[in-house]
Design a protein around this motif. Structure first.
Motif, mmCIF file in Angstrom:
data_model
loop_
_atom_site.group_PDB
_atom_site.id
_atom_site.type_symbol
_atom_site.label_atom_id
_atom_site.label_comp_id
_atom_site.label_asym_id
_atom_site.label_seq_id
_atom_site.Cartn_x
_atom_site.Cartn_y
_atom_site.Cartn_z
ATOM 1 N N GLU A 70 0.834 -1.196 0.000
ATOM 2 C CA GLU A 70 0.000 0.000 0.000
ATOM 3 C C GLU A 70 0.869 1.246 0.000
ATOM 4 O OE1 GLU A 70 -3.463 0.129 2.511
ATOM 5 O OE2 GLU A 70 -3.379 -2.044 2.830
ATOM 6 N N ILE A 71 0.667 2.097 -1.009
ATOM 7 C CA ILE A 71 1.382 3.369 -1.128
ATOM 8 C C ILE A 71 0.346 4.464 -1.311
ATOM 9 C CG2 ILE A 71 3.093 4.701 -2.419
ATOM 10 C CD1 ILE A 71 4.337 2.059 -3.326
ATOM 11 N N GLU A 72 0.165 5.263 -0.269
ATOM 12 C CA GLU A 72 -0.830 6.339 -0.261
ATOM 13 C C GLU A 72 -2.212 5.778 -0.599
ATOM 14 O OE1 GLU A 72 0.520 9.682 -2.579
ATOM 15 O OE2 GLU A 72 2.461 9.729 -1.575
ATOM 16 N N ASN A 73 -2.820 6.232 -1.710
ATOM 17 C CA ASN A 73 -4.178 5.804 -2.047
ATOM 18 C C ASN A 73 -4.214 4.565 -2.942
ATOM 19 O OD1 ASN A 73 -3.026 7.372 -4.152
ATOM 20 N ND2 ASN A 73 -5.035 7.632 -5.101
ATOM 21 N N ILE A 74 -3.040 3.927 -3.160
ATOM 22 C CA ILE A 74 -2.945 2.805 -4.113
ATOM 23 C C ILE A 74 -2.577 1.518 -3.382
ATOM 24 C CG2 ILE A 74 -1.893 1.999 -6.260
ATOM 25 C CD1 ILE A 74 -0.953 5.040 -6.554
#
Length: 356
Positions: free
Chosen positions: A247-251
């Motif tokens: 998970e990276i920020e909103n992704i």
């Protein structure tokens, strides 16, 4: 249910060209089991890896690789395939030898080949699955289509995963003006089902297809989705031993998903960004999801399908080099794919394997 199958063993062999051929064989494998046949799965590479994950209890056999690779430059796509043609022909001859041996060794009483040209036996009913009665190769389409139809003609039946009528998904790919082939239009094949579930993601990105183009698109879209305003699930289409989630920020990134996860995620997503591969198109039609396509550069079939669907005001597309995330706003101006009927009689279809 086919009570006359007497537990006949059926060899089912999808082509390893991305994941589409393998995934569309999943409902066929399940139908074989439900009708008292015993499937044996044969393929290679990621197609075989995926089917082993889906059916860990079914016997699998390994076929030689066609060694299909895409060119880095889409303009060289056809010439890359021509360069690999000797290796491909060698693999086809080897799979012919293996199938001849396996028919005897495993008492195989029927064959289903999804675009594997050497998986055939004159000794048992043999079915060929394809949506490409015409094979798009640019200015050589006429000869590749004639050659493909000549191969199809030797099979007992050819199953086309589309509908026969005027409103269809494949256009001239899967429909001939005149033919002498034993065709059966079996309707779109999808392992997925539409469900009413709460929306979790604003955008679902799903990749597939041979390298290096899958990887090139992945790197480009990783940059583009950073500018997307909403929650994104990004499935890379890399089948590995273990599932990986990041998970990276909103992704939220996954390397791959099994069928149950994929079905849930598709249903939880508002819109889909993907290649215009035919299996993906069938999935989206069944799920009634609006989408945006990026056809593989130089891949004539995907380019044809993307243009056909855009010209019909169903799904927008952009060339890979020209895509920007803002283009997704176009989706609202398109109707989406037509509702398709996926209810067909497997018992009747599988009668091809009954004793004559």
């Amino acid at each position: 249910m086919n009570l006359n199958s007497n537990n006949k063993t059926i060899l089912i062999a999808p082509l390893n060209w991305g994941l589409g051929h393998a995934t569309r064989c999943i409902p066929i494998i399940k139908a074989l089991q439900e009708n008292n046949f015993i499937p044996i799965i044969a393929s290679d590479g990621i197609a075989l890896a995926l089917l082993r994950k889906e059916f860990p209890y079914i016997q699998t056999l390994e076929l030689p690789s066609y060694q299909i690779e895409y060119a880095k430059n889409g303009k060289n796509f056809k010439w890359k395939l021509l360069k690999n043609l000797p290796k491909m022909m060698e693999a086809i001859w080897e799979e012919k030898r293996l199938v001849k041996k396996w028919v005897k060794k495993y008492a195989i009483e029927g064959i289903i080949s999804d675009n594997r040209l050497g998986v055939f036996s004159p000794k048992v009913p043999s079915v060929f699955i394809t949506h490409q009665l015409n094979v798009m190769t640019g200015n050589t389409t006429w000869i590749t289509s004639i050659l493909h139809q000549k191969i199809i003609k030797k099979y007992t039946e050819c199953w086309v995963p589309d509908v026969e009528n005027a409103i269809n998904l494949t256009g001239k790919l899967g429909h001939l003006k005149t033919n002498t082939l034993n065709l059966k239009y079996i309707g779109p094949l999808s392992r997925l089902h539409k469900k009413e579930v709460p929306q979790k993601y604003d955008l679902m990105v799903i990749l597939s297809g041979p390298e290096p183009q899958r990887g090139i698109l992945e790197e480009m879209l990783k940059r583009e989705v950073l500018r997307f305003n909403g929650k994104v699930v990004f499935i890379k289409g890399i089948v590995e031993k273990e599932q990986k989630k990041e998970e990276i920020e909103n992704i939220t990134y996954y390397n791959f998903m099994n069928t149950r996860q994929l079905e849930q995620t598709f249903n939880e997503s508002e819109i889909v960004l993907s290649r215009s591969g035919y299996t993906t198109i069938m999935d989206l039609a069944v799920l009634q999801k609006k989408a945006f396509f990026i056809p593989t550069p130089g891949q004539y079939e995907q380019e044809y399908l993307a243009k056909k669907l855009k010209n019909s005001n169903l799904v927008p597309f952009a060339e890979q080099d020209n895509f920007r995330i803002e283009a997704l706003a176009e989706i609202k101006n398109y109707q989406g794919l037509p509702i398709v009927n996926t209810d067909f009689d497997w018992t009747d279809l599988l009668k091809v394997f009954d004793d004559k």
